[in-house]
Structure formats: structure tokens, C-alpha cells
Design a protein around this motif. Structure first.
Motif, PDB file in Angstrom:
ATOM      1  N   PRO B  22       0.861  -1.199   0.046  1.00 54.76           N
ATOM      2  CA  PRO B  22      -0.045  -0.012   0.076  1.00 54.76           C
ATOM      3  C   PRO B  22       1.061   1.297  -0.136  1.00 54.76           C
ATOM      4  CG  PRO B  22       0.022  -0.977   2.260  1.00 54.76           C
ATOM      5  CD  PRO B  22       0.848  -1.870   1.129  1.00 54.76           C
ATOM      6  N   THR B  23       0.334   2.496  -0.734  1.00 52.88           N
ATOM      7  CA  THR B  23       0.997   3.553  -0.678  1.00 52.88           C
ATOM      8  C   THR B  23      -0.031   4.516  -0.121  1.00 52.88           C
ATOM      9  OG1 THR B  23       0.676   3.751  -2.962  1.00 52.88           O
ATOM     10  CG2 THR B  23       2.720   3.039  -2.234  1.00 52.88           C
ATOM     11  N   PRO B  24       0.586   5.847   0.281  1.00 50.60           N
ATOM     12  CA  PRO B  24       1.743   6.031   0.863  1.00 50.60           C
ATOM     13  C   PRO B  24       2.086   5.344   2.205  1.00 50.60           C
ATOM     14  CG  PRO B  24       0.685   7.751   1.585  1.00 50.60           C
ATOM     15  CD  PRO B  24      -0.367   6.831   0.611  1.00 50.60           C
ATOM     16  N   GLY B  25       3.446   5.366   2.561  1.00 51.54           N
ATOM     17  CA  GLY B  25       3.758   4.650   3.777  1.00 51.54           C
ATOM     18  C   GLY B  25       5.146   3.872   3.463  1.00 51.54           C
ATOM     19  N   ILE B  26       5.817   3.482   4.463  1.00 50.48           N
ATOM     20  CA  ILE B  26       6.916   2.891   4.358  1.00 50.48           C
ATOM     21  C   ILE B  26       6.946   1.287   4.286  1.00 50.48           C
ATOM     22  CG2 ILE B  26       9.341   2.362   5.207  1.00 50.48           C
ATOM     23  CD1 ILE B  26       9.318   5.216   6.364  1.00 50.48           C
ATOM     24  N   VAL B  27       7.489   0.778   3.057  1.00 48.38           N
ATOM     25  CA  VAL B  27       7.439  -0.728   2.821  1.00 48.38           C
ATOM     26  C   VAL B  27       8.995  -0.936   3.235  1.00 48.38           C
ATOM     27  CG1 VAL B  27       7.218  -2.485   1.063  1.00 48.38           C
ATOM     28  CG2 VAL B  27       5.984  -0.310   0.711  1.00 48.38           C
ATOM     29  N   ALA B  28       9.153  -2.091   4.062  1.00 47.19           N
ATOM     30  CA  ALA B  28      10.455  -2.242   4.502  1.00 47.19           C
ATOM     31  C   ALA B  28      10.832  -3.784   3.639  1.00 47.19           C
ATOM     32  CB  ALA B  28      10.455  -2.633   5.782  1.00 47.19           C
ATOM     33  N   LEU B  29      11.866  -3.594   2.997  1.00 46.60           N
ATOM     34  CA  LEU B  29      12.322  -5.057   2.440  1.00 46.60           C
ATOM     35  C   LEU B  29      13.274  -5.530   3.396  1.00 46.60           C
ATOM     36  CD1 LEU B  29      13.017  -4.080  -1.524  1.00 46.60           C
ATOM     37  CD2 LEU B  29      11.042  -5.133  -0.355  1.00 46.60           C
ATOM     38  N   PHE B  30      12.866  -6.427   4.210  1.00 46.14           N
ATOM     39  CA  PHE B  30      13.823  -7.013   5.322  1.00 46.14           C
ATOM     40  C   PHE B  30      14.182  -8.243   4.987  1.00 46.14           C
ATOM     41  CE2 PHE B  30      13.716  -8.927   9.757  1.00 46.14           C
ATOM     42  CZ  PHE B  30      14.902  -8.144  10.064  1.00 46.14           C
ATOM     43  N   GLY B  31      15.527  -8.521   5.174  1.00 45.69           N
ATOM     44  CA  GLY B  31      16.106  -9.832   5.095  1.00 45.69           C
ATOM     45  C   GLY B  31      17.563  -9.783   5.345  1.00 45.69           C
ATOM     46  N   ARG B  32      18.015 -11.072   5.342  1.00 44.59           N
ATOM     47  CA  ARG B  32      19.782 -11.167   5.423  1.00 44.59           C
ATOM     48  C   ARG B  32      20.324 -10.305   4.519  1.00 44.59           C
ATOM     49  NH1 ARG B  32      19.148 -16.587   6.637  1.00 44.59           N
ATOM     50  NH2 ARG B  32      18.230 -16.744   8.746  1.00 44.59           N
ATOM     51  N   SER B  33      21.725  -9.901   4.500  1.00 45.81           N
ATOM     52  CA  SER B  33      22.819  -9.344   3.769  1.00 45.81           C
ATOM     53  C   SER B  33      22.611 -10.641   2.485  1.00 45.81           C
ATOM     54  CB  SER B  33      23.892  -9.230   3.975  1.00 45.81           C
ATOM     55  OG  SER B  33      23.856  -8.084   5.117  1.00 45.81           O
ATOM     56  N   GLY B  34      22.622 -10.227   1.263  1.00 44.71           N
ATOM     57  CA  GLY B  34      22.680 -10.918   0.073  1.00 44.71           C
ATOM     58  C   GLY B  34      21.402 -11.582  -0.294  1.00 44.71           C
ATOM     59  N   CYS B  35      20.405 -11.205   0.103  1.00 47.14           N
ATOM     60  CA  CYS B  35      19.103 -11.989  -0.153  1.00 47.14           C
ATOM     61  C   CYS B  35      18.302 -11.436  -1.357  1.00 47.14           C
ATOM     62  CB  CYS B  35      18.120 -12.067   1.193  1.00 47.14           C
ATOM     63  SG  CYS B  35      17.304 -10.340   1.511  1.00 47.14           S
ATOM     64  N   GLY B  36      18.918 -10.398  -1.927  1.00 45.06           N
ATOM     65  CA  GLY B  36      18.314  -9.690  -3.083  1.00 45.06           C
ATOM     66  C   GLY B  36      17.726  -8.283  -2.922  1.00 45.06           C
ATOM     67  N   LYS B  37      17.680  -7.742  -1.576  1.00 47.30           N
ATOM     68  CA  LYS B  37      16.943  -6.413  -1.394  1.00 47.30           C
ATOM     69  C   LYS B  37      17.509  -5.414  -2.371  1.00 47.30           C
ATOM     70  CE  LYS B  37      18.365  -6.298   2.907  1.00 47.30           C
ATOM     71  NZ  LYS B  37      19.168  -7.331   3.303  1.00 47.30           N
ATOM     72  N   THR B  38      18.936  -5.326  -2.445  1.00 47.92           N
ATOM     73  CA  THR B  38      19.160  -4.049  -3.224  1.00 47.92           C
ATOM     74  C   THR B  38      19.070  -4.328  -4.758  1.00 47.92           C
ATOM     75  OG1 THR B  38      20.964  -3.909  -1.749  1.00 47.92           O
ATOM     76  CG2 THR B  38      21.424  -3.037  -3.932  1.00 47.92           C
ATOM     77  N   THR B  39      19.022  -5.637  -5.232  1.00 50.87           N
ATOM     78  CA  THR B  39      18.843  -5.737  -6.642  1.00 50.87           C
ATOM     79  C   THR B  39      17.193  -5.366  -6.756  1.00 50.87           C
ATOM     80  OG1 THR B  39      20.141  -7.928  -6.529  1.00 50.87           O
ATOM     81  CG2 THR B  39      18.697  -7.659  -8.295  1.00 50.87           C
ATOM     82  N   VAL B  40      16.440  -5.733  -5.839  1.00 53.61           N
ATOM     83  CA  VAL B  40      14.919  -5.222  -6.242  1.00 53.61           C
ATOM     84  C   VAL B  40      14.781  -3.750  -6.215  1.00 53.61           C
ATOM     85  CG1 VAL B  40      12.674  -5.010  -5.069  1.00 53.61           C
ATOM     86  CG2 VAL B  40      13.789  -7.053  -4.920  1.00 53.61           C
ATOM     87  N   VAL B  41      15.509  -3.010  -5.312  1.00 54.81           N
ATOM     88  CA  VAL B  41      15.404  -1.473  -5.342  1.00 54.81           C
ATOM     89  C   VAL B  41      16.249  -1.039  -6.532  1.00 54.81           C
ATOM     90  CG1 VAL B  41      14.884  -1.096  -3.040  1.00 54.81           C
ATOM     91  CG2 VAL B  41      17.370  -1.136  -3.606  1.00 54.81           C
ATOM     92  N   GLU B  42      17.302  -1.462  -7.121  1.00 54.08           N
ATOM     93  CA  GLU B  42      17.817  -1.274  -8.371  1.00 54.08           C
ATOM     94  C   GLU B  42      17.071  -1.228  -9.640  1.00 54.08           C
ATOM     95  OE1 GLU B  42      21.689  -3.357  -8.591  1.00 54.08           O
ATOM     96  OE2 GLU B  42      22.715  -1.726  -7.432  1.00 54.08           O
ATOM     97  N   ILE B  43      16.253  -2.327  -9.409  1.00 57.19           N
ATOM     98  CA  ILE B  43      15.044  -2.624 -10.663  1.00 57.19           C
ATOM     99  C   ILE B  43      14.151  -1.465 -10.458  1.00 57.19           C
ATOM    100  CG2 ILE B  43      13.401  -3.837 -11.448  1.00 57.19           C
ATOM    101  CD1 ILE B  43      15.229  -6.411 -10.503  1.00 57.19           C
ATOM    102  N   LEU B  44      13.626  -1.276  -9.091  1.00 54.88           N
ATOM    103  CA  LEU B  44      12.816  -0.204  -8.949  1.00 54.88           C
ATOM    104  C   LEU B  44      13.032   1.216  -9.540  1.00 54.88           C
ATOM    105  CD1 LEU B  44      11.451  -0.762  -5.491  1.00 54.88           C
ATOM    106  CD2 LEU B  44      10.328  -1.348  -7.776  1.00 54.88           C
ATOM    107  N   ALA B  45      14.449   1.408  -9.239  1.00 54.07           N
ATOM    108  CA  ALA B  45      15.136   2.738  -9.828  1.00 54.07           C
ATOM    109  C   ALA B  45      15.194   2.728 -11.349  1.00 54.07           C
ATOM    110  CB  ALA B  45      16.346   3.042  -9.017  1.00 54.07           C
ATOM    111  N   GLY B  46      15.325   1.626 -11.878  1.00 57.51           N
ATOM    112  CA  GLY B  46      15.638   1.674 -13.356  1.00 57.51           C
ATOM    113  C   GLY B  46      17.048   1.411 -13.482  1.00 57.51           C
ATOM    114  N   LEU B  47      17.942   1.184 -12.622  1.00 54.75           N
ATOM    115  CA  LEU B  47      19.223   1.187 -12.748  1.00 54.75           C
ATOM    116  C   LEU B  47      19.703  -0.275 -13.393  1.00 54.75           C
ATOM    117  CD1 LEU B  47      20.697   2.908  -9.711  1.00 54.75           C
ATOM    118  CD2 LEU B  47      20.623   3.887 -12.087  1.00 54.75           C
ATOM    119  N   LEU B  48      18.516  -1.178 -12.971  1.00 50.97           N
ATOM    120  CA  LEU B  48      18.940  -2.587 -13.541  1.00 50.97           C
ATOM    121  C   LEU B  48      17.591  -3.040 -14.083  1.00 50.97           C
ATOM    122  CD1 LEU B  48      21.242  -4.493 -12.997  1.00 50.97           C
ATOM    123  CD2 LEU B  48      19.704  -5.600 -11.037  1.00 50.97           C
ATOM    124  N   ALA B  49      17.688  -3.518 -15.219  1.00 49.69           N
ATOM    125  CA  ALA B  49      16.562  -4.057 -16.046  1.00 49.69           C
ATOM    126  C   ALA B  49      15.867  -5.677 -15.509  1.00 49.69           C
ATOM    127  CB  ALA B  49      16.824  -4.311 -17.444  1.00 49.69           C
TER     128      ALA B  49
END
Lengths: 231, 360
Positions: B22-49
Motif C-alpha cells: 500500500p502507498t503512501p507509507g514505508i515498505v520495508a524490504l527486510f532480510g539478511r545481507s545478500g538476499c536480493g533486497k538491493t537488486t529489487v530497489v535497483e530494478i525499481l530505480a531503473g538502474l537494472l532491467a
């Protein structure tokens, strides 16, 4: 200055400065582009292109001058075209000397620029992208300022080296007083003539001073810019 | 609504996630290091296809590989705060802040320069250069820079991970201020649960490139998948409620949630404020009758709704306390001697001081 240095020395000095300045100004944008292509772009024949750019470093300067003469001489394919369309004559002219100098110093410049481009943090470019900067905008506002130390170092090195370019210049544009007789050519001429010892010493002093000053300025500039970039 | 369905293969790493937050609000991607959180945000930002995938924010499609469409990162208007701040070293703080602002579309300016510098306390830093700033100051400038680009979504990729404890404590209140004063949806990446506890409205639990659970923070805190990520010591239900009574002299506040209330040790609580507490499972005591003659301040009636295997000899008991549930860790032996089973009425005893509480 006129008491110690005669017209011949001042002519040679003026010409050397003019040739080196023109050569650096004309080749700098191309060197930045080539450095960018070699560092960032992926294309077929990149290795060949890389080798081609560095060729003047390993070829005898006389050979480079000869190739220029064949291509840019009045009857050469490029030289003819330039003369027909723009009335530009490169052979036996100061501009020709600048061209020969530019070709010889190009690899030096590209190497220095590449080194600093390699050190530019791609993450900063990505950050600029998320802030709405398109490709050209990113290059102008982030990449170029951050690689400025290398660009300046490359320009000053090429300038200092260009002041003394000999082989390619004398082969392509000959040794014409007031037009192509730069410092090193004048020095060579003085050494060849029986009464030229005093002139040769004075020219050598000028060359030495210029080269030394160039290196000092390059170092000083690099420090200033690094400080400005906060490193 | 932020709707994400993306897959990405990077070498041996394989990401395949889908969630709707839901938006607005803060969505937390929570998980251990290396679980793919950063990959998800890079895709959201458009830095990664994404390999195949689509991302939609409200009614704007950001990428849809099936339709062959991808909005370039520079036109997505998605603010990105990186773990390492990534301030431009050749620009002053002011220059960094203006960078995104100058490039934002002219029309719907929702947040101005003065508002941002005020909100993040940046006024004394404006003339400084990034290399003279502390880590916490850098992250505040990075936040301001992202905000001034007038983003429709703000991505925060472990913005506090590179900071030590005191710097984190310095930046966290600013993040809370952003959440409360601006209506910009945010995606907050973290592997630190205390940050998620303080900030997130909606939690996406990730593990090894997959989403293992997603939902509200209370619901997620009860899940076994959450326990698997935070480890046994940090297991405990997160309750959100409203402060109904604050006794500054005794340092106690009363937190209302559902039909129950909880006494919380919180000196600075303000009546009417929303607050969150986490009740650690190992701090809870279960009893078959109300507490008497004990120092325990909270004694709440509930019903056992679940019993599951925990680590070693312990069991995790889920107790419904009226509108919300809590987790209690008890030994198998205690469970047997109390005769607890699904549906048993039970009393939950909680010391007021043992609550990890936070007034939102």
C-alpha cells in the motif's frame, strides 16, 4: 630578454608555443572522446582501435611524419580535400607542425585521461541518473569534472612534450624559419652550423626551462584539482 | 499501490519476487545481507532491467518487459538514497541539494529547498564540501538531495548500515520526520530489525531471492519466517497502539491496542500519539490465573491460538489478547504442566520495563 636572446631564438620559442598550444587545443576533445570510448564503450574491434591510438608511441616519429605527408600533403587525399574545400594547407605550415605534434602526443594524453576516467566512481553517475540527469548531462556535470585531474595532467604533459617534437615535424613540414622551425628544429639547425654553439646553448636553456616549468605546473594543477575534489 | 513482479538472474544468484504494497507509507524490504533486497530497489530505480518483470506505482507503469516498455531511470522520478550516500565530491552541500531540484519537472513542486533544509537540519552545512561531513551528515544531505528531485517514490537502501550506533540514532529521527510530514511512499531496505520496527508500515520478508512473507508489521512479527531471519533472541510480537495515558513522574505510559492495554516504560510518551512496542517472546510469562503479588505490571487475558516448535527444548505459543496476538517462549515442560493447548485461556505477564518500545 632581447639582450640575451636574439630574433631566431624568440621566433623558435614563439613558434613552439603556438604549435604546442594549437595541437593541445585541437586534440584534447578528441582525446577525451577516445579515452571514454576505450574505457566505457563496448564495440567490436576495440583492441584494434586501442592499438591504433597508441601506434605513435612505438613508431619512429619520422615514419609518422611520412604517413602524414602522404595523407595530408598537397596532393595527398586528405590534404587535397582540405585545400579544395577550406583552403587549408597543412604541408610546410605551422598548422601542419601542430597536426604532427598532436598525432605524436595523442597517446600520452589519452593514457592520462583514461587513468582518471577509470577512477571515476560509476556509483556517482548512477546517483546522478536517479536525480534526473540524462547521458550527456551526466557526462558534463559529473564525469568530466571528476576526471578533470587526468584531463589537465594529459594536456600539460602533451603541451610540454609537444614543445620538443622533432622527427614527425621535420619530416612532414620541413624546417622553415618562422613557419615550422620550432625550438628543437632550431636547436638541431644550430648544432649543424659551425658557428652555432652559443645559439644552441641558449636554445637548450630555453627548452630545459620550458620542460621543467611544464612538469611543475602539471604537478601543481593536479594538486589543486585533487584538493578541489576533496581527495 | 506499488505493484512489483520481477525476476533477475545475476550469475549464480536468482531473484524472483512479487508483492503489492500500500502507498503512501514505508515498505520495508527486510532480510539478511545478500538476499536480493538491493537488486529489487535497483530494478525499481531503473538502474537494472528485470529479466522478465513489471513495476507499477499507482497508475504509472515504470517497466513492463512483456510490453517492451521501460521508463529510463533519469525520467522515473524515483529518489534513491544509497548506503554510501554518493554525494558529488566536486559540489558543495548546496550544489548537491540543487542537483536533483534543477532537473526535476517544473510543475508539481511538492517540497521546497527551505522545507528540506529545515526538516533535515541542513542549514549549517550548506556551504560545506562532502569530504568535510560526518557519515550521518552525509546521509542527511543524500536524503535531502533525493527529496528535492521531487520523487514519487523514495528508495532507501540501508541508509544507516555504514553508520555507527550513535550516528544511526542521529539520523533515524529525521527518517521518522520524513515519514510523518511528507506523503512520499518509501521503500526501506534493511537487515536491522530495530529500523524496520521504528519505520515500516508494511514488511516484505526476503530470503535467498524469494519473498517468504509480506504484510503488516504485527502480522509479520508473528511468522516463523520472521523468526528465521532475526534469530531466536529477537523473536517477539510487534504491537501498535495509541498512548491513552502518560505518567511522566513514574515514567509509565498506557498503550491501547485492540481491546487490551499495556503499561509501557516510556518517559517521553505523549497522549494520543501512536506507538509501537515489541514484546520479546522470551520476556513473556504465561500463567493459568491472573498475577498477584508479583512485580509484573501487565497481566493480560488471552487465548492460545498456536503452538509451534522453537529452537531446542522451547515452544513458541501464540496468544490472542484481543485484536492482536503475542508470542511467548516457554519450555515444553512448562507447557505440559500448565496443560496448555489450542483454545486454552491463559494470562500473559509482561514487565513494563522489558518492552522495547518506541513512541512514533
Amino acid at each position: 630578454m632581447h639582450d640575451f636572446f636574439g630574433a631566431a631564438e624568440l621566433d623558435a620559442l614563439r613558434l613552439s608555443l603556438a604549435v604546442a598550444t594549437r595541437s593541445v587545443l585541437c586534440s584534447l576533445p578528441a582525446a577525451v572522446l577516445v579515452a571514454w570510448l576505450l574505457t566505457r564503450a563496448r564495440f567490436h574491434g576495440r583492441m584494434l582501435f586501442d592499438a591504433f591510438v597508441h601506434l605513435p608511441l612505438v613508431l619512429p616519429p619520422v615514419a609518422v611524419g611520412y604517413v602524414l605527408l602522404v595523407l595530408f600533403g598537397t596532393r595527398g587525399p586528405f590534404g587535397h580535400w582540405l585545400y579544395e574545400h577550406f583552403g587549408v594547407e597543412l604541408a610546410f605550415s605551422t598548422n601542419g607542425a601542430a597536426l604532427a605534434t598532436a598525432v605524436m602526443t595523442f597517446p600520452l594524453m589519452v593514457r592520462a585521461i583514461r587513468l582518471s576516467l577509470d577512477n571515476v566512481d560509476r556509483g556517482l553517475e548512477a546517483a546522478a541518473r536517479t536525480l534526473g540527469a540524462g547521458a550527456l548531462d551526466r557526462f558534463a556535470s559529473i564525469t568530466l569534472p571528476l576526471m578533470l585531474p587526468g584531463v589537465l595532467a594529459g594536456a600539460v604533459m602533451a603541451f610540454a612534450a609537444g614543445l620538443g617534437e622533432f622527427g614527425a615535424v621535420i619530416t612532414f613540414v620541413a624546417n622553415i624559419p618562422g613557419r615550422t622551425r620550432t625550438l628543437s628544429l632550431a636547436l638541431y639547425t644550430a648544432i649543424q652550423s659551425p658557428a652555432g654553439d652559443a645559439l644552441a646553448v641558449r636554445l637548450a636553456i630555453i627548452s630545459f626551462t620550458l620542460g621543467f616549468a611544464g612538469l611543475l605546473i602539471a604537478e601543481w594543477l593536479a594538486r589543486r584539482v585533487r584538493h578541489w575534489l576533496g581527495r | 499501490m506499488l505493484a512489483v513482479t520481477v525476476a533477475k538472474r545475476r550469475g549464480a544468484f536468482d531473484l524472483d519476487v512479487a508483492f503489492e504494497a500500500p502507498t503512501p507509507g514505508i515498505v520495508a524490504l527486510f532480510g539478511r545481507s545478500g538476499c536480493g533486497k538491493t537488486t529489487v530497489v535497483e530494478i525499481l530505480a531503473g538502474l537494472l532491467a528485470p529479466d522478465p518483470g513489471s513495476v507499477r506505482l499507482e497508475d504509472v507503469v515504470l517497466v513492463d518487459t512483456a510490453a517492451g516498455y521501460s521508463l529510463p531511470a533519469e525520467r522515473r522520478r524515483i529518489g534513491y538514497v544509497f548506503q554510501d550516500a554518493r554525494l558529488f565530491p566536486h559540489l558543495s552541500v548546496r550544489g548537491n541539494l540543487r542537483y536533483g531540484q534543477k532537473r526535476s519537472p517544473a510543475a508539481p513542486h511538492t517540497i521546497g529547498f527551505d522545507e528540506v533544509t529545515e526538516l533535515l537540519g541542513l542549514a549549517p552545512l550548506l556551504a560545506r564540501r562532502p569530504y568535510t561531513l560526518s557519515g550521518g551528515e552525509r546521509q542527511r544531505v543524500a536524503l535531502g538531495r533525493a527529496l528535492l528531485s521531487q520523487p514519487r517514490l523514495l528508495l532507501l537502501d540501508e541508509p544507516l548500515a555504514a553508520l555507527d550506533a550513535s550516528r544511526r540514532a542521529e539520523v533515524l529521527p529525521y527518517l521518522e520526520a520524513l515519514r510523518d510530514k511528507l506523503s512520499i511512499p518509501m521503500v526501506y531496505v534493511s537487515h536491522q530489525f530495530d529500523e524496520v520496527l521504528r519505520l515500516a508500515d508494511y514488511v516484505v520478508l526476503m530470503e535467498a531471492g524469494r519473498i517468504v512473507a509480506a504484510g503488516g508489521i504485527h502480522e509479520m512479527s508473528l511468522r516463523p519466517e520472521f523468526a528465521a531471519i532475526v534469530g531466536p533472541d529477537a523473536v517477539g510480537a510487534v504491537l501498535e497502539g495509541v498512548i491513552s495515558d502518560a505518567d511522566a513522574a513514574r515514567g509509565l505510559a498506557r498503550l491501547n491496542f485492540g481491546t487490551s492495554t499495556l503499561l509501557v516504560a516510556a518517559a517521553d510518551a505523549r497522549v494520543g500519539a501512536r506507538a509501537r512496542v515489541q514484546l520479546f517472546a522470551s520476556d513473556l510469562i504465561l500463567a493459568t490465573q491472573p498475577a498477584q503479588g508479583l512485580s509484573v505490571r501487565n497481566s493480560i487475558a488471552g487465548v492460545v491460538r498456536g503452538i509451534r516448535e522453537d529452537q531446542k527444548e522451547a515452544q513458541l505459543v501464540t496468544v490472542d489478547i484481543g485484536g492482536a496476538s503475542v508470542l511467548a517462549r516457554v519450555t515444553r515442560d512448562a507447557l505440559d504442566s500448565l496443560g496448555l493447548h489450542l483454545g486454552s485461556p491463559v494470562w500473559v505477564l509482561v514487565k513494563a520495563v522489558s518492552l522495547r518500545s518506541h513512541v512514533v
